[in-house]
Each structure stands twice: as C-alpha cells, then as structure tokens.
Write a protein that holds these residues in place. Sequence first.
Motif: not given
Length: 202
Positions: A132-140
């Motif tokens: 997520a910090a790399r912008g490759l996934v999101t958590r929602q």
Amino acid sequence: MASTGGEGPVAAGAAGSAGPAGAAGAAGTGAAPGAGTDGRDEVDRITAAWARVRPDLDVAPLEVLSRVSRLAHHLDRARASTFGAHGLERWEFDVLAALRRSGPPHRLTPSQLLPQTLVTSGTMTTRIDRLAARGLVTRQADPGDRRLVVVELTPAGLAQVDAAMASLLEREASFLDGLSRRDRDRLADLLRALVRPFELPG
C-alpha cells in the motif's frame, strides 16, 4: 519456488556438501558441475559414485529428486531476476498475482490471500502495508460487509504484475525449449502425480 541450493536436501546430505562442486568432490569424481560432453550431468556422476562405493544402497531416488531440486534452484534464481527487473520482490509478486488472478475488481480479504501466499496473518498484514505504501494496492472497507477489510489492486499494481508475469512466462518457456509439446504434457502429468500426495488435505 523455494531455493534449495546446490544439490538440494537429498543429494547434499548424500554427497556431504550443499554445493555442486563439493558434492562432486565428496563423490570422488573430481568432475566439474554441469553436463559433460558425454551427455551425463552432475547427478549422473554423483549417483554412479555412490553406487560404486555403496552398492548396497538403492540410489534411484536421487536420479529424479536431485534433478528436481537442482531445477528448483535454477528457477528460483531466474524468478528473482525477472521480478527484480520489474521492481518487485518475489513476495510482492505473489500477493499482486493472487489479486490479479481473482479477476475484476481484483479484490480479496487478507484471509483469502493467506492460503495463496502461505504466510501467517501477521506477515500478510506487514506485506499489505508495504504494498500500500508503494501505491500498488489499497486497503478499504468491504462494500458488502463494512466490518471486513479488502485489499484491491491499484492501476499501477495491475500494470506492474501484468508486465512481470509476461516476462516470467517468456523466461520460463526458455527452460522447456528442449522438450516437445508432448514431452511437456507428459512431464507435467508425472510431476502432478509426484506432488499430489503432499498437497492433499490432511
């Protein structure tokens, strides 16, 4: 695929060294690792040496399993190199690939990711944080159940895993260049039969 190193667990233990050169020396051949001009490979030399010094032992398992172990070592190195060329570590590819395989909207819960990546829940949480910090996934929040959290591929993550997968398939296809389509299918069937007992529910 985990790296086994050198001869792998079976042959390393039998030959007394984890490295190919060490195994050859322990077997008493003095030959350099790899296939020779006679078509024999290092496993042939090791098994022949053991058959000579311990004729009471059946070394047939080494003929198959040492080669599987050595191939796993080469594949592990090739995969690390391929993923690295796309800015990914192997564990990052594993998570992104699991999400990609799930199909649109490329979204899974952390618990759904666990059996596909074979890590603990704590490790998975750390990996999701880093991706997520790399912008490759999101958590929602899960749209169907706000109490659950889902992990979803971002457009950047999707593009990166797709590019890495295409390169991986091209690289691994080269490992099979010497086999016909029929031989590949037969080999896949044999390996499936060999692996299946280890993957059946306990």
